[in-house]
Design an enzyme around this catalytic site. Structure first.
Site, PDB file in Angstrom:
ATOM      1  N   CYS A  47       0.768  -1.151  -0.008  1.00 52.25           N
ATOM      2  CA  CYS A  47       0.028   0.001   0.034  1.00 52.25           C
ATOM      3  C   CYS A  47       0.874   1.163  -0.118  1.00 52.25           C
ATOM      4  O   CYS A  47       0.568   2.221  -0.575  1.00 52.25           O
ATOM      5  CB  CYS A  47      -0.832  -0.062   1.257  1.00 52.25           C
ATOM      6  SG  CYS A  47      -2.041   1.421   1.292  1.00 52.25           S
TER       7      CYS A  47
ATOM      8  N   CYS B 221      -5.078  -2.145   7.920  1.00 56.24           N
ATOM      9  CA  CYS B 221      -6.080  -1.271   8.194  1.00 56.24           C
ATOM     10  C   CYS B 221      -7.668  -1.826   7.633  1.00 56.24           C
ATOM     11  O   CYS B 221      -8.499  -1.660   8.304  1.00 56.24           O
ATOM     12  CB  CYS B 221      -6.006   0.143   7.507  1.00 56.24           C
ATOM     13  SG  CYS B 221      -6.082   0.057   5.680  1.00 56.24           S
TER      14      CYS B 221
END
Ligand SMILES: Nc1ncnc2c1ncn2[C@@H]1O[C@H](COP(=O)(O)OP(=O)(O)OP(=O)(O)O)[C@@H](O)[C@H]1O
Length: 355
Positions: free
Chosen positions: A99, A196
């Site tokens: 990410c 997350c």
């Protein structure tokens, strides 16, 4: 300087924006909308509605422009899909690295350039130090928040453009005090969790939906190949793991550990923990923040997110593969990162493979 701050709606990136604004920079904020509407990610997870509203409110408080970028598809393809697939290869993925590298430091960074920024700042806890040969990446002052391992794949070019003001902060209490000083609405917002988009349990649902082969039954075998029992899917296991072995956790008085995961045969190989571990392993997808060494390089390496550094030799083999030799045996897990350090400085790193 015109600086774009990557704002997640959390306290760290909010304080980053406030500090840079206070220093007199021309600051604007940008938030990636990562929330997955296709239902594989738990609702209310990172960077969905509330976080975007928080980032917007902080930007309003600071009087800076704020952009929201729809990165759902890109996040799904480069982070969530790969996360699920790598479990079915018997690996233990680190989606935050992908990410950071793909979504944040490629897409968002390109957008910063397009919007005329001279730099992009994030709330990561690392330091960027201007060295004689360009920007260097270092561990932060507050080691309990260190994110350097997760950022090893940042290229030198990206690093030139990035800023990490929180790397100098002594601890998170001071960051929250700064947030209070600026009167930010997010000053007491809780910290985001490790990955997350998943909780400990929900990663199984993601694998089930996107790569169900990872949850097919298979054999648990010993090193000779003798079948000892069954497992519920290789996605539940990591090399080095001692949990989830049921009544095979102890055999002949020895605690057992996962030694290897064979994704082709779906076999989990276990063996006594005390004889396990290895000194030699290999790396793929290297990133170097120094010139590629022409000779064997001795340095410290970190092979898991929260593990001590250990001494090692890094060797570039004639076929260009990179071999790591640990001074003392460890349990490198395929898919995890091996990051090279010299003092606090990140020299480079790669993803672990065992052959
Ligand atoms: N959705 C997003 N859009 C833009 N930037 C983001 C986003 N998510 C994270 N970032 C950037 O990456 C940094 C590190 O993200 P991480 O998930 O580790 O959050 P964190 O350390 O809890 O920070 P914060 O308190 O700002 O949420 C953030 O501080 C922010 O600068």
């Amino acid at each position: 300087m015109r600086i774009m701050v990557a704002m997640s709606g959390g306290v760290d990136s909010s304080v980053t924006a406030a500090l840079l604004k206070e220093q007199g920079h021309d600051v604007f904020g940008a938030t990636l909308q990562l929330y997955d509407a296709r239902g594989v990610v738990k609702k209310g997870s990172c960077c969905a509605g509330q976080d975007i509203r928080d980032a917007r409110r902080v930007s309003d408080q600071l009087g800076i422009p704020h952009y929201v970028i729809d990165a759902e598809d890109r996040f799904h393809q480069t982070v969530i899909d790969r996360f699920a697939q790598s479990y079915t290869r018997g690996e233990t993925p680190v989606p935050c690295i992908e990410c950071n590298q793909g979504v944040k430091f490629t897409d968002l960074l390109n957008m910063a350039r397009e919007l005329g920024a001279d730099a992009m700042a994030t709330g990561h806890y690392v330091r960027r130090i201007e060295g004689i040969n360009g920007a260097e990446l270092h561990r932060p002052v507050d080691m309990s928040r260190d994110q350097s391992w997760f950022l090893f794949a940042t290229t030198s070019e990206q690093l030139e453009f990035l800023r990490f003001p929180l790397g100098e902060m002594p601890n998170k209490d001071v960051v929250r005090q700064e947030a209070e000083r600026f009167g930010l609405t997010v000053a007491q917002k809780s910290d985001s969790q490790d990955i997350c988009f998943v909780t400990d349990k929900s990663y199984v649902q993601i694998v089930e939906k996107l790569s169900p082969e990872g949850l097919e039954q298979g054999d648990i075998v010993d090193e000779t190949g003798a079948v000892l029992g069954q497992h519920e899917g290789i996605a539940h296991y990591t090399v080095g793991q001692t949990k989830r072995l049921g009544n095979l956790a102890m055999r002949q008085g020895d605690k057992q550990m996962v030694l290897r995961i064979d994704s082709q045969t779906r076999r989990i190989v276990i063996g006594p923990k005390q004889d396990a571990g290895r000194k030699l392993f290999y790396l793929r997808d290297l990133n170097w923040l120094i010139p590629i060494p022409e000779q064997d390089m001795r340095c410290n390496v970190q092979i898991r997110a929260r593990e001590q550094e250990r001494s090692a030799t890094i060797r570039i083999l004639p076929d260009q593969r990179v071999q790591v030799e640990l001074e003392e045996t460890g349990n490198p897990a395929p898919g995890q990162a091996c990051v090279f350090y010299q003092g606090s400085r990140v020299l480079g790193g790669g993803f672990i493979t065992l052959s």
